[in-house]
Design an enzyme around this catalytic site. Sequence first.
Site, short mmCIF file in Angstrom:
data_model
loop_
_atom_site.label_atom_id
_atom_site.label_comp_id
_atom_site.label_asym_id
_atom_site.label_seq_id
_atom_site.Cartn_x
_atom_site.Cartn_y
_atom_site.Cartn_z
N ARG A 16 11.87 39.00 31.06
CA ARG A 16 12.49 40.31 31.33
C ARG A 16 12.49 40.64 32.83
NH1 ARG A 16 9.60 44.65 28.04
NH2 ARG A 16 7.85 43.25 28.39
N GLU A 17 12.69 39.64 33.66
CA GLU A 17 12.74 39.87 35.11
C GLU A 17 13.84 40.90 35.46
OE1 GLU A 17 13.00 36.96 33.56
OE2 GLU A 17 11.46 35.61 34.34
N TRP A 18 14.89 40.84 34.70
CA TRP A 18 16.05 41.71 34.94
C TRP A 18 15.67 43.19 34.74
CZ3 TRP A 18 18.77 44.70 31.27
CH2 TRP A 18 20.06 45.11 31.63
N LYS A 19 14.95 43.44 33.67
CA LYS A 19 14.51 44.81 33.39
C LYS A 19 13.63 45.33 34.52
CE LYS A 19 11.20 47.06 30.30
NZ LYS A 19 12.00 48.14 29.68
N SER A 437 8.13 61.16 18.71
CA SER A 437 7.30 60.56 19.75
C SER A 437 7.23 61.45 20.98
CB SER A 437 7.84 59.18 20.13
OG SER A 437 9.14 59.30 20.61
N GLU A 488 3.06 59.85 17.93
CA GLU A 488 3.30 58.39 17.82
C GLU A 488 2.69 57.56 18.96
OE1 GLU A 488 7.41 57.40 16.83
OE2 GLU A 488 7.66 59.31 15.79
N CYS A 647 20.28 58.76 15.08
CA CYS A 647 20.89 58.99 16.40
C CYS A 647 22.26 58.33 16.45
CB CYS A 647 20.03 58.49 17.53
SG CYS A 647 18.56 57.61 17.08
N HIS A 698 17.92 60.65 26.79
CA HIS A 698 18.03 59.35 27.45
C HIS A 698 18.05 59.46 28.96
CE1 HIS A 698 19.42 58.47 23.37
NE2 HIS A 698 18.78 57.35 23.57
N CYS A 730 16.47 62.97 20.21
CA CYS A 730 15.75 61.81 19.70
C CYS A 730 14.30 61.92 20.16
CB CYS A 730 16.42 60.54 20.23
SG CYS A 730 15.87 59.03 19.43
N1 GLN Z 1 10.44 59.18 15.33
C1 GLN Z 1 11.00 58.31 16.31
C2 GLN Z 1 10.64 58.79 17.70
O1 GLN Z 1 10.56 59.94 17.91
C3 GLN Z 1 12.50 58.23 16.18
C4 GLN Z 1 13.10 57.32 17.19
C5 GLN Z 1 14.56 56.99 16.98
O2 GLN Z 1 15.28 57.66 16.36
N2 GLN Z 1 15.01 55.94 17.57
O3 GLN Z 1 10.45 58.01 18.61
ZN ZN Z 2 16.77 58.96 17.44
#
Ligand code: GLN
Ligand code: ZN
Length: 764
Positions: A16-19, A437, A488, A647, A698, A730
């Site tokens: 994963r050098e690119w990351k 999370s 989480e 999502c 994101h 998310c």
């Molecule tokens: N419960 C997960 C989180 O909160 C849901 C993640 C997801 O939808 N990709 O990370």
């Molecule tokens: Zn999500």
Amino acid sequence: MAKSSIVGYPVIGENREWKRALESFWAQKTTEEELLQTTKEIRLANLQKQKEAGLDQIAVGDFTLYDRVLDTAVMFGIIPSRYQWTGGQVSNTTYFSMARGNDEAVASEMTKWFNTNYHYIVPEYEGQRFQLTENKPLLAYREAKKELGIEGKPVLLGPYTLLKLSKGYEDKDVPSIILQLIPLYQKVLQELQEEGVQWVQIDEPILCTSITSNEMKTVTEIYSQLTKDVDGLNILLQTYFDSVEHFEETIALPVAGIGLDFVHGGTKNLENLQTHGFPQEKILAAGIVDGRNIWRSDLHAKLSLLETIQQQVKLENLWIQPSCSLLHVPVTIRSEQKLDSTISNALAFADEKIKEIHVLQTALQSGKVSVVTEFEQSEAALTAFNKLPARNRQEIREATSGSILSDSKRNLPFADRKIKQQEKFQLPLLPTTTIGSFPQTPEVRRTRTKWRKGEITDQQYKDFVNAEIKEWIDIQEELGLDVLVHGEFERTDMVEYFGEKLDGFVFTEKAWVQSYGSRCVKPPIIYGDVAFTKPMTVEESVYAKSLTNHEVKGMLTGPVTILNWSFVRDDLSRDEVTNQIALALRKEIESLEAAGIHMIQVDEPALREGLPLKKSEWKHYLDWAVNAFRVATASVEDTTQIHTHMCYCDFNHFIEAISALDADVISIETSRSHGDLVESFNDYHYDKGIGLGVYDIHSPRVPAVEEMTEIINKGLEVLDPAQFWINPDCGLKTRKRKETVAALKHMVIATEQARERLGASAVK
Ligand code: GLN
Ligand code: ZN
């Protein structure tokens, strides 16, 4: 002579050098120059490996700094005005702003690439005039030739797929968009021709979706225009992920070669090939080795497939290649030292797949005798693997065929459960919650690594996780959120965590694949029959609940997502494997409930991406996918509230299936699609609880209260306030603590204001 070829290769590098290069640039730890230098080294190393493997046709121009669709949009100047680009070459700053947002402008929408777990940036049409900003495939071709002496095959995304994946236009705009695009594509192709390029690969995976005959006519028209003045250039039109919808028209396109997938949708493609034949003068690039899964090929079967195909095509017109770009599989099995050898011998990642292509090419050319050892090794490896007891557990096979599967219904209908649940939970209007999370800080990750290496004890690790849970329960209480989560912290990844605790899975050390941007995932491998062994999430949820008077949602990943985000054995049907997972999760849900957790969220973010490309196959998929969710969730008490989360959903298409999940509450992403989604509720009356994501997680950007208010108001236009939940798009694990708290604070303020307005209007 048959040729060996490749559709595309993973960008990320063996480690994963690119990351790391990208992320250290984004964190301003390295300069742009350093980024470009490092990524060039990675790109060349990737190409060098393919050259050494003896591939005849090496793809160039498939490398990217973020996403290939974004590259194409940028190449043609399809850049939304909010990034304030004024023409000419596009800077990396603008490029990354489109991908990730900046202080002034939100990022472009991101969505799944066909039915894969790769995400692309959605090009936005705003009526802008397109222009060729840079001939990317040409630059890639020159570089490979100059640096490595490779006569590459430049790849580019085709105009029709680009158009279909873009948003912001109506049907009536299509002809004018195409008219604008064609001369630019022509220019790209002409420059490639002038450079002396022999083959160019144009990807049109959209031809494998349910496009209409009229659309196919448009495609034919586009290609006759495109190829007009580039006689010396050979174009290979590449399709993948399924059979092409209009076979005869596709193979008749005025191009020099057609790439077809003989793995996914392979039966149909083969049938069509046998019925309709194949133009004698054209190249058939046959996708033979599975580019989307990690199993070693059964070389005998692949060779006989090739021999069948060869009855329709001259040997010298046949290219042998993986079924699609190898970006969907990890780089090499060489990096895996810890796997049981019976399992690792049955695996093939990108580099090993390239070798298989080479072996098949030799076998087809000179007979099996010339590669007899390779054939024998492969056969022995697969035989040993198939005999593993873990792949042959009778009791599990019987359970998934039992009556439990057909009898997967909640005791009461939703309308009745709703009343009981509201009595029990006494939630305010517009309850606030998060998706599960909280930030996985470097410290969280470091501590987990230490624990995995045995540097700290189980107890020390547990204490650490509990301290994180406590801290975030306090933060959530202080923020004033209504339904809390434990955060989480104990999970690396929402599938890996469960896979590690269930029977039937194995894990790799470095088998990463790109998911979106620099983010990579390491999908588990479902190699055996799946079974529950012990509770997986109960301790953390119960601990969190002990710290607060609020409800704490238990948090699980759903069966379909576990399936879709894993590499899955291909000797059983996908629905059978999903049912095995569902039965295992049902035991987990029952354990949570028994331990006093009365809201349980079962995430299904990947339900959508498993949808087949062809509409005719949707119903079958949705039937078994929905059923598996119900198998997992239906056995709970009436007062236990089942939540789910998804999502990137294009809900308009399958809102009925979502409703059929019979989850009491669903939370979904809406902020990046800027509220487009809510329109679907105009057409379909959705009665269950629903949380609309009010901000994009994101991006590190903290949205203003007003932005969230706008999304809330849009939602309230179509939804009853009594069913409406407020949450981010998310999970927040990729975010930093500061921005998370700031954004959630805004979310709570926006909610309180909305409640006041609703209260006010009720009084009136
Ligand atoms: N419960 C997960 C989180 O909160 C849901 C993640 C997801 O939808 N990709 O990370
Ligand atoms: Zn999500």
